[in-house]
Design a protein around this motif. Structure first.
Motif, short mmCIF file in Angstrom:
data_model
loop_
_atom_site.label_atom_id
_atom_site.label_comp_id
_atom_site.label_asym_id
_atom_site.label_seq_id
_atom_site.Cartn_x
_atom_site.Cartn_y
_atom_site.Cartn_z
N GLU A 119 5.81 12.45 5.42
CA GLU A 119 5.72 12.66 3.98
C GLU A 119 5.06 11.46 3.24
O GLU A 119 4.88 11.49 2.03
CB GLU A 119 7.10 12.96 3.37
CG GLU A 119 8.14 11.86 3.48
CD GLU A 119 8.91 11.87 4.81
OE1 GLU A 119 8.31 12.21 5.86
OE2 GLU A 119 10.09 11.48 4.81
N PHE A 120 4.68 10.43 3.99
CA PHE A 120 4.08 9.24 3.37
C PHE A 120 2.72 9.57 2.74
O PHE A 120 1.90 10.24 3.34
CB PHE A 120 3.89 8.13 4.41
CG PHE A 120 3.16 6.92 3.88
CD1 PHE A 120 3.73 6.13 2.89
CD2 PHE A 120 1.90 6.59 4.34
CE1 PHE A 120 3.06 5.02 2.39
CE2 PHE A 120 1.22 5.49 3.84
CZ PHE A 120 1.81 4.70 2.87
N THR A 121 2.50 9.07 1.49
CA THR A 121 1.19 9.26 0.84
C THR A 121 0.69 7.91 0.33
O THR A 121 1.47 7.03 -0.01
CB THR A 121 1.26 10.23 -0.35
OG1 THR A 121 2.22 9.74 -1.30
CG2 THR A 121 1.62 11.64 0.09
N ILE A 122 -0.63 7.79 0.27
CA ILE A 122 -1.25 6.57 -0.27
C ILE A 122 -2.13 6.96 -1.47
O ILE A 122 -2.77 8.02 -1.47
CB ILE A 122 -2.06 5.82 0.82
CG1 ILE A 122 -2.57 4.48 0.27
CG2 ILE A 122 -3.20 6.68 1.37
CD1 ILE A 122 -3.05 3.51 1.34
N ALA A 123 -2.11 6.08 -2.51
CA ALA A 123 -3.00 6.24 -3.66
C ALA A 123 -3.72 4.91 -3.84
O ALA A 123 -3.37 3.91 -3.19
CB ALA A 123 -2.19 6.61 -4.89
N TYR A 124 -4.72 4.89 -4.71
CA TYR A 124 -5.53 3.67 -4.86
C TYR A 124 -5.64 3.28 -6.33
O TYR A 124 -5.90 4.12 -7.19
CB TYR A 124 -6.92 3.89 -4.25
CG TYR A 124 -6.82 4.15 -2.76
CD1 TYR A 124 -6.75 3.09 -1.85
CD2 TYR A 124 -6.70 5.45 -2.27
CE1 TYR A 124 -6.59 3.33 -0.50
CE2 TYR A 124 -6.53 5.69 -0.92
CZ TYR A 124 -6.49 4.63 -0.03
OH TYR A 124 -6.32 4.86 1.30
#
Ligand code: NAD
Ligand code: AKB
Length: 317
Positions: free
Chosen positions: A260-265
């Motif tokens: 479920e891990f998400t990355i944003a910038y």
């Protein structure tokens, strides 16, 4: 045996280098020092001295008191902090190294100096950056690293001081937090993945940099200082690398363990500009040939080990 002094010992590297050296040489033979005081009672029991590396008298007193034979000089400001405070960075990074080298010259000590991928600049060949190449960095951190490499070579050639150094890439570890560098995202991402299942990265998704897991970094420093001097052509400083990835690739690897891990910038222009001026990847063949550099951790094993250790640490509170 002559004892070992570590400056900046409470930082990201020193927190793991000191225990490794104590394991190898005995606690009493390794003196930790910093301008901060150790937090835990256990750390206070082992030799610890307050040493500001910009004060020659303090370094000199400790070197004489403990009959120091080798100095691992880690005290420094890292790239992002050095860009915020360039004058302080010059004083600490250059002034500190100069004083350590002077004390080493007078007392016959060997010196380990950690340089960085930050010693390269935008005009350096970006892929497979050679050991010997153009070094025109545009950051104060980089200026102090190139000048530091040269100063260490000078003290070896001119005064016979046994100086040796590594150009580390970004280091990833779970014991102590990073101290304000451009590659800190590659540590922060693990804390946020475990705590919040998401991370907002200050570098862009495609920013490619070399990295290394701390056990390999510690082994590299110790192996280099124990290497046969006859075989060392470069001394200051050897390219070393272990893994190479972008934030997007690191996030994908973490996602294999935490689906479920998400990355944003949210790109920080200052740190992005620093990262963009650094190599995409280093050629570390000189280290492999001259003293047998051979890292153990790749991306998959690094991520698995980081998550396991950090989960345990954060669960303890
Ligand atoms: P860090 O910022 O975590 O630790 C530096 C330590 O130096 C801190 O504990 C700080 O209190 C101490 N210090 C600051 N000013 C001092 C002074 N005047 N006198 C004595 N101590 C002082 O840094 P780190 O990550 O452990 O890095 C150690 C060395 O390795 C530095 O030279 C750094 O440039 C180099 N390096 C680190 C990395 C990395 O990713 N961590 C990569 C390449 C090179
Ligand atoms: C930094 O980002 O400043 C350090 C380094 C690569 O030298 N981690």
């Amino acid at each position: 045996m002559k004892r070992i002094l570590v400056t900046g010992a409470l930082g990201q590297i020193g927190s793991e280098l000191v225990p490794a050296l104590r394991e190898k040489h005995g606690s009493d033979n390794v003196v930790a020092s910093d301008i901060r005081m150790p937090a835990r009672r256990q750390e206070r029991q082992a030799p610890f001295e307050y040493v500001d590396c910009t004060a020659r008298r303090m370094i000199d007193e400790v070197v004489r008191k403990y009959e120091i034979g080798t100095i691992y000089h880690l005290a420094s400001l890292l790239s992002a902090v050095a860009e915020e405070k360039p004058h302080v960075a010059w004083d600490v990074n250059m002034g500190g190294l100069y004083r350590v080298l002077e004390v080493a010259r007078e007392n016959g000590c060997a010196v380990f100096f950690p340089s960085s991928i930050g010693a390269f600049g935008a005009s350096t060949p970006k892929d497979g950056t050679p050991q010997d190449t153009l070094q025109r960095p545009t950051t104060m951190y980089g200026v102090t690293k190139v000048a530091g490499e040269l100063l260490c070579d000078y003290y070896h050639g001119r005064f016979g001081v046994d100086t040796r150094g590594l150009r580390y890439p970004g280091l990833i570890s779970h014991v102590a937090p990073p101290g304000g560098g451009t590659t800190d995202y590659a540590v922060e991402i693990f804390y946020e993945a475990i705590r919040n299942r998401r991370y907002t990265c200050f570098l862009g998704a495609d920013t490619r940099l070399d990295m290394m897991y701390m056990p390999d970094a510690i082994k590299a420093a110790i192996d280099l200082m124990e290497a046969d001097p006859e075989r060392l052509v470069h001394r200051n400083a050897f390219n070393v690398t272990a893994v190479n990835f972008t934030p997007e690739q690191l996030a994908a690897e973490i996602g294999k363990h935490i689906p479920e891990f998400t990355i944003a910038y949210d790109v920080d222009p200052v740190r992005q500009a620093i990262a963009d001026s650094w190599p995409n990847s280093l050629d570390d063949s000189a280290a492999r040939e001259e003293w047998g550099w051979d890292p153990k951790y790749d991306l998959a094993t690094l991520v698995a080990d980081m998550l396991e250790n950090l989960e345990r640490k954060l669960a303890r509170g």
